[in-house]
Design a protein around this motif. Sequence first.
Motif, PDB file in Angstrom:
ATOM      1  N   GLY A  68     -12.275  -1.040  11.651  1.00  0.00           N
ATOM      2  CA  GLY A  68     -13.593  -0.425  11.702  1.00  0.00           C
ATOM      3  C   GLY A  68     -13.931   0.106  13.080  1.00  0.00           C
ATOM      4  O   GLY A  68     -13.301  -0.241  14.083  1.00  0.00           O
ATOM      5  N   PHE A  69     -14.953   0.963  13.129  1.00  0.00           N
ATOM      6  CA  PHE A  69     -15.462   1.486  14.396  1.00  0.00           C
ATOM      7  C   PHE A  69     -16.911   1.903  14.187  1.00  0.00           C
ATOM      8  O   PHE A  69     -17.334   2.202  13.067  1.00  0.00           O
ATOM      9  N   MET A  70     -17.673   1.928  15.274  1.00  0.00           N
ATOM     10  CA  MET A  70     -19.104   2.187  15.177  1.00  0.00           C
ATOM     11  C   MET A  70     -19.541   3.482  15.858  1.00  0.00           C
ATOM     12  O   MET A  70     -20.681   3.919  15.675  1.00  0.00           O
ATOM     13  N   THR A  71     -18.692   4.087  16.667  1.00  0.00           N
ATOM     14  CA  THR A  71     -19.016   5.351  17.335  1.00  0.00           C
ATOM     15  C   THR A  71     -17.805   6.268  17.296  1.00  0.00           C
ATOM     16  O   THR A  71     -16.671   5.821  17.075  1.00  0.00           O
ATOM     17  N   LEU A  72     -18.035   7.555  17.552  1.00  0.00           N
ATOM     18  CA  LEU A  72     -16.924   8.508  17.603  1.00  0.00           C
ATOM     19  C   LEU A  72     -16.016   8.229  18.786  1.00  0.00           C
ATOM     20  O   LEU A  72     -14.794   8.419  18.700  1.00  0.00           O
ATOM     21  N   ASP A  73     -16.580   7.767  19.888  1.00  0.00           N
ATOM     22  CA  ASP A  73     -15.747   7.406  21.037  1.00  0.00           C
ATOM     23  C   ASP A  73     -14.787   6.284  20.680  1.00  0.00           C
ATOM     24  O   ASP A  73     -13.609   6.303  21.047  1.00  0.00           O
ATOM     25  N   ASP A  74     -15.296   5.278  19.946  1.00  0.00           N
ATOM     26  CA  ASP A  74     -14.430   4.182  19.499  1.00  0.00           C
ATOM     27  C   ASP A  74     -13.332   4.695  18.583  1.00  0.00           C
ATOM     28  O   ASP A  74     -12.169   4.284  18.681  1.00  0.00           O
ATOM     29  N   MET A  75     -13.679   5.603  17.678  1.00  0.00           N
ATOM     30  CA  MET A  75     -12.703   6.158  16.747  1.00  0.00           C
ATOM     31  C   MET A  75     -11.590   6.879  17.487  1.00  0.00           C
ATOM     32  O   MET A  75     -10.397   6.680  17.209  1.00  0.00           O
ATOM     33  N   LEU A  76     -11.956   7.720  18.450  1.00  0.00           N
ATOM     34  CA  LEU A  76     -10.954   8.483  19.188  1.00  0.00           C
ATOM     35  C   LEU A  76     -10.067   7.582  20.035  1.00  0.00           C
ATOM     36  O   LEU A  76      -8.860   7.818  20.159  1.00  0.00           O
ATOM     37  N   ARG A  77     -10.657   6.527  20.602  1.00  0.00           N
ATOM     38  CA  ARG A  77      -9.853   5.569  21.373  1.00  0.00           C
ATOM     39  C   ARG A  77      -8.823   4.892  20.468  1.00  0.00           C
ATOM     40  O   ARG A  77      -7.655   4.756  20.842  1.00  0.00           O
ATOM     41  N   LEU A  78      -9.249   4.487  19.268  1.00  0.00           N
ATOM     42  CA  LEU A  78      -8.322   3.848  18.339  1.00  0.00           C
ATOM     43  C   LEU A  78      -7.284   4.833  17.823  1.00  0.00           C
ATOM     44  O   LEU A  78      -6.108   4.475  17.650  1.00  0.00           O
ATOM     45  N   ASP A  79      -7.686   6.078  17.559  1.00  0.00           N
ATOM     46  CA  ASP A  79      -6.732   7.101  17.128  1.00  0.00           C
ATOM     47  C   ASP A  79      -5.592   7.229  18.133  1.00  0.00           C
ATOM     48  O   ASP A  79      -4.411   7.289  17.766  1.00  0.00           O
ATOM     49  N   LYS A  80      -5.965   7.282  19.396  1.00  0.00           N
ATOM     50  CA  LYS A  80      -4.954   7.444  20.439  1.00  0.00           C
ATOM     51  C   LYS A  80      -4.056   6.222  20.529  1.00  0.00           C
ATOM     52  O   LYS A  80      -2.825   6.338  20.660  1.00  0.00           O
ATOM     53  N   HIS A  81      -4.660   5.035  20.442  1.00  0.00           N
ATOM     54  CA  HIS A  81      -3.882   3.795  20.492  1.00  0.00           C
ATOM     55  C   HIS A  81      -2.893   3.725  19.327  1.00  0.00           C
ATOM     56  O   HIS A  81      -1.709   3.403  19.517  1.00  0.00           O
ATOM     57  N   ILE A  82      -3.374   4.031  18.133  1.00  0.00           N
ATOM     58  CA  ILE A  82      -2.520   3.985  16.953  1.00  0.00           C
ATOM     59  C   ILE A  82      -1.374   4.974  17.065  1.00  0.00           C
ATOM     60  O   ILE A  82      -0.205   4.632  16.836  1.00  0.00           O
ATOM     61  N   ALA A  83      -1.696   6.209  17.415  1.00  0.00           N
ATOM     62  CA  ALA A  83      -0.665   7.245  17.492  1.00  0.00           C
ATOM     63  C   ALA A  83       0.386   6.916  18.538  1.00  0.00           C
ATOM     64  O   ALA A  83       1.587   7.087  18.306  1.00  0.00           O
ATOM     65  N   THR A  84      -0.048   6.430  19.691  1.00  0.00           N
ATOM     66  CA  THR A  84       0.890   6.079  20.759  1.00  0.00           C
ATOM     67  C   THR A  84       1.829   4.959  20.323  1.00  0.00           C
ATOM     68  O   THR A  84       3.046   5.027  20.542  1.00  0.00           O
ATOM     69  N   CYS A  85       1.282   3.925  19.677  1.00  0.00           N
ATOM     70  CA  CYS A  85       2.097   2.791  19.227  1.00  0.00           C
ATOM     71  C   CYS A  85       3.078   3.201  18.128  1.00  0.00           C
ATOM     72  O   CYS A  85       4.235   2.758  18.118  1.00  0.00           O
ATOM     73  N   LEU A  86       2.626   4.039  17.200  1.00  0.00           N
ATOM     74  CA  LEU A  86       3.516   4.474  16.122  1.00  0.00           C
ATOM     75  C   LEU A  86       4.659   5.315  16.657  1.00  0.00           C
ATOM     76  O   LEU A  86       5.811   5.187  16.213  1.00  0.00           O
ATOM     77  N   GLN A  87       4.370   6.176  17.604  1.00  0.00           N
ATOM     78  CA  GLN A  87       5.415   7.005  18.195  1.00  0.00           C
ATOM     79  C   GLN A  87       6.411   6.163  18.977  1.00  0.00           C
ATOM     80  O   GLN A  87       7.626   6.378  18.898  1.00  0.00           O
TER      81      GLN A  87
END
Length: 296
Positions: free
Chosen positions: A188-207
């Motif tokens: 979950g996330f509560m703000t767009l900033d949180d969402m973008l931070r998690l997007d980047k974390h997820i993408a970096t880890c998957l790569q």
Amino acid sequence: MEEYTHYGKQADVFKHLVLCEVLNNEVPAVYVDTNSASAVYQLEHTPERDYGIYHFLQNASMNDKLKDSLYYRLESGAVLKGCYYGSPALAMKVLRAKVDKYHFFDLESKSLENVKAFSEVEHLDDRVIIRECDSTKGVMDLLPALPETAFLHLDPYEIDVKGTDGHTYFDIFVQATQLGMKCLLWYGFMTLDDMLRLDKHIATCLQKADIQKNVIGSKLIMNNIEKDAISYNPGILGSGLLASNLSDKSNHQLLDFTRLLVGVYKNSRYSGRDGGVHCAKEKEKALKTAVFKAFT
């Protein structure tokens, strides 16, 4: 640890709707729930649940796919009894004795007692293993003993916070995916900033793990979510699902149900505010940068 109170809210509708169909498709030999909470809850009307499970049941009947979904059928029956089924109950109702072992992790002893009691009612207690411990460590320790046919349901909210052994829930998702296991991760996330931070974390880890081609995801986001502030809270303002090593049928249903929920919540209201949502779907195999290429 406080007892789980988010049951029946909009985020539960999203993750449990998908979970039921995926489990029915994949039929794993072993089921692991990292944050099980209770199997059954007493249900009553609140603004959050009126916007969540009650709104879903009232409006999903207008769509054949949603009306035929296992989640709709199971929760419709539960609501008639004044109850809501959490993920342990849904998993046991869908999979029954097709699963050799169920592993339910949680830190709340009362929740685990509820799960055990439900398993006895369903005559599945001989297949259920209750684990009252920090599941980041507990599941990491369990992974080497699990068969490739295991299914992990990860439901932590925070996927990048380290547990007692230094691992995060996303670490578990990555390692289980590398081992060929099927996974469904909700966050979950509560703000767009949180969402973008998690997007980047997820993408970096998957790569870094080189498992992009095995993973597909979707997000359901309230239209009124703000960049860095929380003006109101119906439970969760945005949440995502990541799935790995699933069949094409399950992947398709994950994306399709996200889209259908947008329709269910069109013109909806929460405490007098716009309750509409939109979806963002990610296909990690198309990633070329450290940020998701999301499309609607």
